[in-house]
Design an enzyme around this catalytic site. Sequence first.
Site, short mmCIF file in Angstrom:
data_model
loop_
_atom_site.label_atom_id
_atom_site.label_comp_id
_atom_site.label_asym_id
_atom_site.label_seq_id
_atom_site.Cartn_x
_atom_site.Cartn_y
_atom_site.Cartn_z
N ARG A 180 6.25 -1.64 2.95
CA ARG A 180 5.43 -2.64 2.58
C ARG A 180 5.48 -3.80 3.51
O ARG A 180 4.36 -4.34 4.04
CB ARG A 180 5.69 -3.10 1.08
CG ARG A 180 4.86 -2.42 0.19
CD ARG A 180 5.18 -0.86 0.00
NE ARG A 180 4.49 -0.35 -1.12
CZ ARG A 180 5.18 -0.03 -2.25
NH1 ARG A 180 6.44 -0.37 -2.20
NH2 ARG A 180 4.59 0.60 -3.28
N ASP B 212 7.36 9.83 -6.96
CA ASP B 212 6.95 8.87 -7.98
C ASP B 212 5.56 8.38 -7.83
O ASP B 212 4.95 8.61 -6.96
CB ASP B 212 7.85 7.39 -7.75
CG ASP B 212 7.54 6.81 -6.26
OD1 ASP B 212 7.36 7.60 -5.41
OD2 ASP B 212 7.29 5.63 -6.25
N GLU B 213 5.05 7.84 -8.96
CA GLU B 213 3.78 7.42 -9.11
C GLU B 213 2.65 8.18 -8.49
O GLU B 213 2.15 7.65 -7.74
CB GLU B 213 3.57 6.06 -8.52
CG GLU B 213 4.79 5.08 -9.36
CD GLU B 213 4.72 3.49 -8.85
OE1 GLU B 213 5.07 2.72 -9.86
OE2 GLU B 213 4.79 3.67 -7.58
N HIS C 81 1.43 8.00 -2.85
CA HIS C 81 1.68 6.90 -1.71
C HIS C 81 1.44 7.28 -0.44
O HIS C 81 2.14 6.93 0.62
CB HIS C 81 3.51 6.36 -2.02
CG HIS C 81 3.62 5.94 -2.99
ND1 HIS C 81 3.53 4.46 -3.41
CD2 HIS C 81 4.14 6.09 -4.14
CE1 HIS C 81 4.02 4.03 -4.81
NE2 HIS C 81 4.43 5.38 -5.17
N TRP D 101 12.18 -3.60 -3.08
CA TRP D 101 10.85 -3.50 -2.69
C TRP D 101 10.30 -4.82 -2.10
O TRP D 101 10.37 -5.68 -2.50
CB TRP D 101 10.22 -3.17 -4.18
CG TRP D 101 10.67 -1.95 -4.76
CD1 TRP D 101 11.35 -2.01 -6.05
CD2 TRP D 101 10.36 -0.55 -4.42
NE1 TRP D 101 11.78 -0.32 -6.04
CE2 TRP D 101 11.19 0.17 -5.25
CE3 TRP D 101 9.57 0.05 -3.34
CZ2 TRP D 101 11.02 1.73 -5.28
CZ3 TRP D 101 9.81 1.55 -3.28
CH2 TRP D 101 10.40 2.10 -4.22
N GLU E 64 6.95 -5.72 -1.23
CA GLU E 64 5.69 -6.30 -1.22
C GLU E 64 5.52 -7.93 -1.13
O GLU E 64 4.72 -8.29 -0.47
CB GLU E 64 4.85 -6.16 -2.74
CG GLU E 64 4.50 -4.57 -2.82
CD GLU E 64 5.58 -3.73 -3.85
OE1 GLU E 64 6.89 -4.24 -3.40
OE2 GLU E 64 5.16 -2.79 -4.32
N ASP F 151 5.06 4.46 2.78
CA ASP F 151 4.46 3.99 1.59
C ASP F 151 2.92 4.06 2.10
O ASP F 151 2.36 3.99 3.24
CB ASP F 151 4.73 2.80 1.02
CG ASP F 151 4.76 3.05 -0.60
OD1 ASP F 151 3.45 2.93 -1.32
OD2 ASP F 151 5.66 3.18 -1.19
N TYR G 291 16.39 -3.79 -9.83
CA TYR G 291 15.20 -4.16 -8.83
C TYR G 291 15.17 -5.59 -8.65
O TYR G 291 15.05 -6.46 -9.36
CB TYR G 291 13.78 -3.80 -9.69
CG TYR G 291 13.30 -2.56 -9.48
CD1 TYR G 291 14.16 -1.35 -9.34
CD2 TYR G 291 11.80 -2.14 -9.45
CE1 TYR G 291 13.87 -0.02 -9.47
CE2 TYR G 291 11.48 -0.75 -9.20
CZ TYR G 291 12.27 0.28 -9.07
OH TYR G 291 11.85 1.53 -9.22
N PHE G 292 15.65 -5.78 -7.28
CA PHE G 292 16.11 -7.18 -7.01
C PHE G 292 14.99 -8.01 -6.26
O PHE G 292 15.06 -9.09 -5.80
CB PHE G 292 17.27 -7.39 -5.97
CG PHE G 292 18.66 -6.84 -6.39
CD1 PHE G 292 18.71 -6.56 -7.82
CD2 PHE G 292 19.71 -7.02 -5.77
CE1 PHE G 292 20.09 -6.33 -8.32
CE2 PHE G 292 20.82 -6.56 -6.16
CZ PHE G 292 21.12 -6.42 -7.45
N ASP G 293 13.62 -7.29 -6.45
CA ASP G 293 12.62 -8.15 -6.11
C ASP G 293 11.98 -8.95 -7.28
O ASP G 293 11.03 -9.74 -7.27
CB ASP G 293 11.24 -7.07 -5.56
CG ASP G 293 11.17 -5.82 -6.42
OD1 ASP G 293 12.06 -5.40 -6.94
OD2 ASP G 293 9.92 -5.72 -6.45
C1 ACM Z 1 9.34 3.26 -8.07
O1 ACM Z 1 9.48 1.95 -8.38
N1 ACM Z 1 7.99 3.39 -7.93
C2 ACM Z 1 10.32 4.13 -7.87
#
Ligand code: ACM
Length: 548
Positions: free
Chosen positions: A136, A306-307, A237, A449, A451, A165, A399-401
Site C-alpha cells: 500500500r 484473503d478477501e 488483491h 497494514w 493504507e 496488493d 492489527y497495529f494500524d
Molecule cells: C487481511 O486483513 N485481509 C488479512
Amino acid sequence: MNALLPRPVAFETSTGSFELSPGAPVAGPADLAGAVRLALSTLDLRPAAAGEAGAVTVEHDASLGHEAYTLTVTGQGVRISAGDRQGAFYAGQTLRQLLPDAAFRAAPGESWSVPGVTVKDAPRLAWRGVHLDVARHFLPKREVLRMIDLMAVHKLNRLHLHLVDDQGWRVESRAYPRLHEVGSHRPRTIVGHHEDDPVYDGVPHGGYYTLDDLAEIGGYARARAVTVVPEIDVPGHACAILAAYPELDARATGGRTPEPFTVLDRWGISTAILSPLPPTVEFLTVVIDEILGALGETPYVHIGGDECVLDDWAASPEIVAFQAELGLENVGDLHAWFLRRLADVLAERGSRAVVWDEAFVSGTLRPDTIVMPWRGPGVAQRAAQAGHDVVQTPVFPLYFDYAEVASEEEPLAIGETITVGDVLAYEPVPSSWPDAQRERVIGAQFQLWSERLPDARALDYRAWPRGCALAEIAWSGAPGADFDTRLERHLRRLDALGVEYRPLSGPRPWQLGGTGPRRHRPGFVNAEDVMKRLEGMTHAADSTRPSM
Ligand code: ACM
C-alpha cells in the site's frame, strides 16, 4: 533491577560487575562468537586470537534448544552458552540491554559496565512475527533493514513482507519485468477519511526491491536471527499484477478482452482476481522461483488467499469447466485447490505455504500449510483442530494500524482502539483449548497494514511500544508485574536508537493528527466490533466488501 525486555525465563543478580571495553576479545566457535559480536556491533568487539582468553567466552551447549542461551557475568568476564547461532545472538542482545543505553547508539560510548548476573532464557513461541505491508505504501530498503535491527532487539524472528496488493507490486521480476515496470507505481493516492468524498493527493507513489535488494534483505535478516517470509498475495488483491499482465485476469479467459485494471489508487477490496487456470500457476511458479532464488533459504512463503471476490470465476465458462474437470463442487473449493497447487509448488522447493484464514475456510489445504487466522479465535481453533499450524494474527489486538486511543489527537487510523495493555492481555495459546490444539499454535504476529501509514515515521509510531508488548507475550508468556517499569527503561533504549515510537503519555506535538487530512476521526470503526463481526463469517468470500 532487571530491565530486560522481553523478560527472560530466569534472572539473578550477583555481586560485582565487569567492564567490557570496546575492542575486547570474544572467544569461542567462530559462528557463535560472530553472532555475539554482531549483536554488540557498537562495541566493535574482535575475535580472540588463538589461545587468547576472551572478555566474552561463548560455548556451544547441545542441551540448550533452538534460540536458547545462558549468560553469566562475573568480575572475571562474560560467559555465554548457546545451543545454536540464534541463541548466541540473543545472548548478545541481552548483554546489550545490560549495558548503558548508549549501547543502542551508533557511536561508541566510554563506560561499558555490566552488572553481575545469571540469565537463563528460551522462547515460549517459535514464530514471533512482524508483518509489514510494503504494497500500500512502499517502505524503502533501508527502512526494512532498520526494522530487522529493531526486531533483533526485541527477539522477534519472522519478517512477513506483504509484497503485493492492489496498490502495488514491490519486487523486480526479470522474467516478467512489467510487474515492476508497470505494477510498482500509481499516479496518485486517496487521502483523508473513508466517509468523505474521495480526495486524491495527485502525488505519484511507488518503488520496488530489486532481486539484489531482496538477497541483501534475506542475508541481513538471517544474520540477525530473522527469517523473511515473502508474501505473494493471490488470487485476489490482483490489480497491480493485472495492470502489468492483463492476460491473467479471470475475465480474460475464453479469449475475452475486458477493460484492464490499473494499479489501484484507493483502499478497500477490489474485484480483481487472477484466473486459476494453469497459465497463472506457471506464471507464479516462475516468479516464486525468482524470489526464492534471491532470498536464499526460505522456509515459508505466504500465498495470501484473503478477501477474494470469486464472482469472475463463477462467471467464466472456462473456469467453471476447469472446476468441473477437477471434480470440485464450487468456486470456493477451486480457491482452496489453487492455493493447494501453489503450496505443492513450494513444497517441491522445500518451502511451506502460509495463508490467511479464508483459504482454510474455503476447502482442503495441504496439511502442512500454516494458517494465519486474522478473523479471530473461532477460525483459529477450527484450523488448529483440523491439524494446521497456526500463527495468531487477530485484528484485535494485533492489527497495529488501529489507533491506541479514540481521539482526534491521533493521526488518522483505520479505527480504534488497540492499546499496549490489550496486547499484553492477549493469550495466543488459549487455556480453554484442548492440548492437541494448543500445540498447533506456533506463534503470534503483529500486522502493520499501511493504507494509512505513508512512511517510516508513521510506522514507528504504530509499531512501538505495542511491538514491545507483543515481544513480551511471544517470547516470555504472561507479562511480569514489572512490565511497565521495564518498558519505561526500554523506551530510553529506543530513544537511543532514534525510534519515533508513540510515547506512553500520547503523541508528541508533531505526531498529533493536526487539523488537516491526517486527523483521526474516532467512532467509525471499533477493532473489537470488527473482530466480532468477522468471527461470524464462515465462508471465504464473507470478508469481502467489493468497493469498485
Ligand atoms: C487481511 O486483513 N485481509 C488479512
